[in-house]
Structures are given as C-alpha cells and as structure tokens.
Scaffold this motif. Structure first.
Motif, mmCIF file in Angstrom:
data_model
loop_
_atom_site.group_PDB
_atom_site.id
_atom_site.type_symbol
_atom_site.label_atom_id
_atom_site.label_comp_id
_atom_site.label_asym_id
_atom_site.label_seq_id
_atom_site.Cartn_x
_atom_site.Cartn_y
_atom_site.Cartn_z
ATOM 1 N N GLY A 425 0.775 -1.232 0.000
ATOM 2 C CA GLY A 425 0.000 0.000 0.000
ATOM 3 C C GLY A 425 0.804 1.277 0.000
ATOM 4 O O GLY A 425 0.232 2.370 0.056
ATOM 5 N N LEU A 426 2.135 1.182 -0.092
ATOM 6 C CA LEU A 426 2.946 2.387 -0.105
ATOM 7 C C LEU A 426 2.821 3.067 -1.467
ATOM 8 O O LEU A 426 2.811 2.403 -2.503
ATOM 9 C CB LEU A 426 4.411 2.033 0.165
ATOM 10 C CG LEU A 426 5.332 3.157 0.652
ATOM 11 C CD1 LEU A 426 4.867 3.702 1.993
ATOM 12 C CD2 LEU A 426 6.769 2.653 0.749
ATOM 13 N N ARG A 427 2.715 4.392 -1.467
ATOM 14 C CA ARG A 427 2.543 5.147 -2.709
ATOM 15 C C ARG A 427 3.566 6.265 -2.824
ATOM 16 O O ARG A 427 4.014 6.811 -1.816
ATOM 17 C CB ARG A 427 1.138 5.774 -2.778
ATOM 18 C CG ARG A 427 -0.013 4.801 -2.784
ATOM 19 C CD ARG A 427 -1.307 5.581 -2.898
ATOM 20 N NE ARG A 427 -2.473 4.739 -2.694
ATOM 21 C CZ ARG A 427 -3.721 5.203 -2.604
ATOM 22 N NH1 ARG A 427 -3.936 6.508 -2.685
ATOM 23 N NH2 ARG A 427 -4.737 4.374 -2.420
ATOM 24 N N ALA A 428 3.882 6.613 -4.074
ATOM 25 C CA ALA A 428 4.730 7.780 -4.303
ATOM 26 C C ALA A 428 4.027 9.025 -3.770
ATOM 27 O O ALA A 428 2.825 9.192 -3.962
ATOM 28 C CB ALA A 428 5.018 7.928 -5.791
ATOM 29 N N GLY A 429 4.788 9.865 -3.102
ATOM 30 C CA GLY A 429 4.211 11.071 -2.518
ATOM 31 C C GLY A 429 3.903 10.941 -1.040
ATOM 32 O O GLY A 429 3.684 11.958 -0.365
ATOM 33 N N ASP A 430 3.888 9.703 -0.523
ATOM 34 C CA ASP A 430 3.705 9.516 0.926
ATOM 35 C C ASP A 430 4.899 10.118 1.670
ATOM 36 O O ASP A 430 6.027 10.112 1.165
ATOM 37 C CB ASP A 430 3.610 8.025 1.281
ATOM 38 C CG ASP A 430 2.291 7.395 0.847
ATOM 39 O OD1 ASP A 430 1.376 8.148 0.487
ATOM 40 O OD2 ASP A 430 2.200 6.158 0.867
ATOM 41 N N VAL A 431 4.644 10.613 2.863
ATOM 42 C CA VAL A 431 5.708 11.087 3.741
ATOM 43 C C VAL A 431 5.771 10.140 4.933
ATOM 44 O O VAL A 431 4.786 9.983 5.661
ATOM 45 C CB VAL A 431 5.475 12.525 4.213
ATOM 46 C CG1 VAL A 431 6.538 12.948 5.217
ATOM 47 C CG2 VAL A 431 5.464 13.478 3.027
ATOM 48 N N VAL A 432 6.908 9.477 5.107
ATOM 49 C CA VAL A 432 7.086 8.539 6.213
ATOM 50 C C VAL A 432 7.704 9.287 7.380
ATOM 51 O O VAL A 432 8.779 9.868 7.250
ATOM 52 C CB VAL A 432 7.983 7.355 5.794
ATOM 53 C CG1 VAL A 432 8.073 6.334 6.926
ATOM 54 C CG2 VAL A 432 7.454 6.695 4.531
ATOM 55 N N VAL A 433 7.012 9.295 8.510
ATOM 56 C CA VAL A 433 7.488 10.060 9.672
ATOM 57 C C VAL A 433 7.980 9.163 10.802
ATOM 58 O O VAL A 433 8.629 9.640 11.733
ATOM 59 C CB VAL A 433 6.378 11.001 10.191
ATOM 60 C CG1 VAL A 433 6.022 12.045 9.145
ATOM 61 C CG2 VAL A 433 5.132 10.213 10.604
ATOM 62 N N ALA A 434 7.701 7.863 10.744
ATOM 63 C CA ALA A 434 8.167 6.941 11.789
ATOM 64 C C ALA A 434 8.112 5.516 11.267
ATOM 65 O O ALA A 434 7.348 5.197 10.350
ATOM 66 C CB ALA A 434 7.326 7.082 13.059
ATOM 67 N N ALA A 435 8.951 4.673 11.841
ATOM 68 C CA ALA A 435 8.945 3.239 11.548
ATOM 69 C C ALA A 435 8.861 2.489 12.871
ATOM 70 O O ALA A 435 8.692 3.092 13.934
ATOM 71 C CB ALA A 435 10.196 2.854 10.763
#
Length: 473
Positions: A425-435
């Motif tokens: 479900g990851l998409r271009a343009g997403d901003v990842v702020v934590a893992a």
C-alpha cells in the motif's frame, strides 16, 4: 498524530510559478471614473543640473543592465476534471476530463553570453512543459532546461543566439546594509520594470516555506513576475536573484518593503554544479538535533534557551569524526549564531562537500570548539538497501521548503508497480514520519532506524495531510 503543518501560514508573494494578470488588465481597461473633477497641483520639474553638477541618474548603468534581463514564459498542460480532485469519480469518468494549458510569467538573467546560460528561480519553471525567453530587444527564443535546485530555488536555462548581453557577477559577500541596489524584472507581465532601494539586511533566514536561506533583504519592490530577475549594485553587477516578497495580505496588497533575493555567492555555486553535473550535492554533519527549550536549558545548565541540542550522531559521519556527542549544544557554526535545529540545518545545507566548519559547542555547560569536515548528504535511498519488505520503493529527503515549515521525515519518491512495497500500500508522494524503531527527522535517521531489522515493520505515513499506518509485508 498531527498532520503536516500547512504551508500557507504566511503568504509569500513571490509569484511562485506564475500568475494571471487578468485583474490588472481589467483595471486598466475599465478605470474608475471620478464623479467630481479634481484639480491637479502644479509640480516643479527637477533641474537637469545644480550649478555645474549634473543631477545623478541610473540611466547609464541601466543601459548596460537591462539587455541582460529577460522575460520567462512557461506553458504547462494540465488535465481538468469537473469532479475536481476526487480520485474515484476521476477514474470513473476519465472522458470528462479536459486538457488545459496554463501559462505563467517570470524573469531571468543572462550570466554567460557565450554559452547562453540564464539564471532564474526554480519556482518560475517548475512543472513547465515548455519554456521560452523574450529578450529586451523583443526576440523570443526557446529555452533548454539545464538543471534546477528546488532547495535553493535556483534554475539554469540555456538559449542559443548571437548578440547576447550578460551581467557580471559581483561578490555578494561584500554587500552591506545601506548599500543601494536596483531590481529589474517583468512584474505582472506589463514589461521590463526597474525599482530601486537599499540593502535592508543580509544573511536573512527563518522564512517559512523557502528552502535553504541566506537572503539579501531589500526595500526595492519585487512583485509577482519579478521572480528570477536581477538585483544589481550601482556598478551594474549582479548581486542577487530576486525571489520573494513578504506580505501577510498577499501580493495584491502592494509592496511593503520586504523583498528578498538569493545572493550571487550562493547562485554561482549552485549554477556551477548544475552546469557541470546537472545536480547539486551538499555536505552534512550527520546528526539529529532538537530545539533547546526553556526546560531543557535549565536541565543543561544553560544561561538561555538557544542552540541545537544533539540527540543522535550517526556512525561514520562528519559529526562523529569531529567528536560531537549526544547532549552537546551547538550554539554557532563558522561564527554564525545557531538558535535552533532549523538554523543548524540551514547552515549545513549551504555548505559544500569537503568544507571544514568550526562549531562552537556547549558540553555540560562548558564551551568547546570542534572542527568538522562535511561529508556528502545522500539524495535518495533504495528501500531494498534497508529491508526486503521495502523493495520497489525509493526514499528521498523532504523538500527543504517543507522542513522550514516544520515538517520532518522522508518522502516516498517512487514505488515500482507490482513491487513488494506497492503490494503493502505504499505510494509515491507519501511522507514517512516513523517506523517500528521510532521517529526520525531525515534520510540518515531513516536509515539508522534499520540497524536491526524489526520483526514487524510498520510505517507511519502522511498522505494528503491524513495520517495512517501501513504494515509492510
């Protein structure tokens, strides 16, 4: 989780991209009629000379400058749907979408007559499908894209013709507050215009949403369409590239004497890299930091809540080699005051790879001076290098204009169709702020969070200002 802060907290009337001049045209075509005639008082003309001394004029200098300042015209094809940005209905009724061509205007400066290089702002040509340049003599020429750097808002184009005039680049570091400067550009698309003023400040930073900053502030009017134009000294030398004006009420409220230009010392460095390699590479210390609050200042025994508190030093980084440790507080860099983590990051972003910087640090309340040689800052990272569950995704640093507005994390630059990351479900343009290992501020922090592979990988992302979590399988 809080969404990304909106970038419209301040209105920066910089003509970012372009503008429509409809309102101005209408006002010129339909002037307001006065109900009662008003007598105009007679005004005495200025004398041509005082005694035997001619009145000073900028005209001789501008005769050399104006041929090197051009108008920049861009065209961009966009698809317009009656359903706006609703993704469901746009997919259901694609045949209802219509193509429209958006046109915008800006300015540029010829800085190399032999090779035809033109400096302008990145935001002037951003997203354009075609760009043309109109010279002061009326000729319109196609412009080829050489390269651009969004984080400093500098772009380089190239035109090919004979008889070009170029501006010499001055040493902008010699500018002082109070020096006279002149701005030349194409405001509101009405044609080449000249405004004048003084240097109000140098080394200005801390403006939200404008990337890495080291601006010249001037009270010379820089209006929409002036972006990318020339700021020159009285010798007719280029000292800055006009980029923005600040007005809380927006551009139509008029100029209030807060205009900004990118100094030529910065523009020259960016241009040289773009012309040589097509990209800009930056140095980094390799650390994470946070602002020093009043509570932290008391706990650290500091006299005032100021500086960037080092929270993490990455292995193999310039900071580690220099001896920086978590708990250190950086209060100045190369003699420049560091008030918070944003100003430290801004300082880093303006330094070249391999440059040596002097850091003034407080360690356990005691002053310490360290020297660090900056190493290359990674531009992008393949997900497979971090974890097999991220295969197919490419991660990049956030645009600096977002960071200046308070955002942190990394940008999902691309996701390959049918890849493992896309399947989760990851998409271009997403901003990842934590893992799974916790939050991080930037790409090095994101990489460091995968030192040990988590049994279950969950990414916290922001998509279109909406937060959510993705389980990566």
């Amino acid at each position: 989780m809080r969404p990304l802060p909106t970038l419209l907290a301040l209105s920066l009337a910089a003509a970012f991209g372009g503008f429509a001049a409809t309102a101005l045209r209408d006002s010129l075509q339909n002037p307001t009629q006065a109900a009662v005639p008003v007598a105009t008082p007679a005004v005495a003309a200025l004398p041509a000379a005082v005694g035997s001394t001619p009145m000073p004029s900028l005209a001789p200098m501008l005769a050399r400058v104006t041929p090197a300042v051009v108008s920049v015209h861009t065209k961009q094809r966009v698809s317009v749907s009656p359903f706006g940005n609703d993704p469901v209905f746009r997919r259901m009724f694609p045949e209802l979408s219509q193509e429209r061509i958006n046109e915008s205007l800006g300015s540029g400066v010829i800085v190399d007559a032999v090779n035809g290089y033109v400096l302008t702002n990145h935001h002037v040509i951003e997203g354009a499908d075609s760009v043309s340049v109109t010279l002061a003599d009326g000729r319109t020429l196609p412009a080829a894209f050489v390269g651009s750097d969004p984080d400093t808002d500098i772009a380089v184009m190239q035109i090919k013709t004979d008889g070009l005039s170029a501006l010499p680049l001055a040493d902008s570091s010699a500018l002082q507050v109070g020096d006279f400067v002149v701005a030349v550009g194409n405001p509101f698309g009405i044609g080449q215009t000249v405004t004048s003023g003084i240097v109000s400040a140098v080394g200005r930073s801390g403006l939200r949403g404008l990337g890495f900053q080291d601006f010249i502030q001037t009270d010379a009017s820089i209006n929409p369409g002036n972006s990318g134009g020339a700021l020159v000294n009285l010798n007719g030398e280029l000292v800055g590239i006009n980029t923005a004006s600040f007005n809380p009420r927006g551009s139509m409220a008029g100029n209030i004497g807060l205009s900004f230009a990118i100094p030529t010392s910065l523009a020259r460095s960016v241009m040289q890299q773009l012309v040589t390699t097509g990209e800009v590479r930056r140095g980094t210390l390799g650390l994470e930091s946070q602002d020093v609050t009043a509570q932290l200042a008391r706990g650290l025994g500091l006299d005032e809540p100021r500086g960037a508190l080092v929270t993490r030093v990455f292995a193999g980084s310039a900071a580690a080699a220099a001896g920086l440790k978590p708990g250190d507080v950086v209060v100045s860099a190369n003699g420049q005051r560091v008030d918070d983590r944003g100003s430290l990051r801004n300082f880093e972003g303006l330094q070249a790879i391999g440059s040596t910087v002097t850091l003034d640090v407080l360690r356990e309340g005691k002053p310490l001076q360290l020297k660090a040689t900056l190493r290359e800052q990674p531009r992008a990272l393949a997900g497979l290098e971090l974890d097999p569950r991220l295969d197919g995704a490419t991660f990049a640093e956030l645009p600096e204009r977002l960071r200046q507005s308070g955002a942190s994390g990394v940008l999902v630059e691309a996701v390959a169709k049918g890849s493992r990351a896309a399947g989760s479900g990851l998409r271009a343009g997403d901003v990842v702020v934590a893992a799974s290992a916790g939050g991080f501020a930037d790409l090095p922090g994101f990489r460091a969070s995968f030192t040990q592979a988590p049994a279950q990988l969950v990414l916290r992302v922001i998509r279109g200002n909406r937060p959510g979590e993705l389980l990566m399988r």
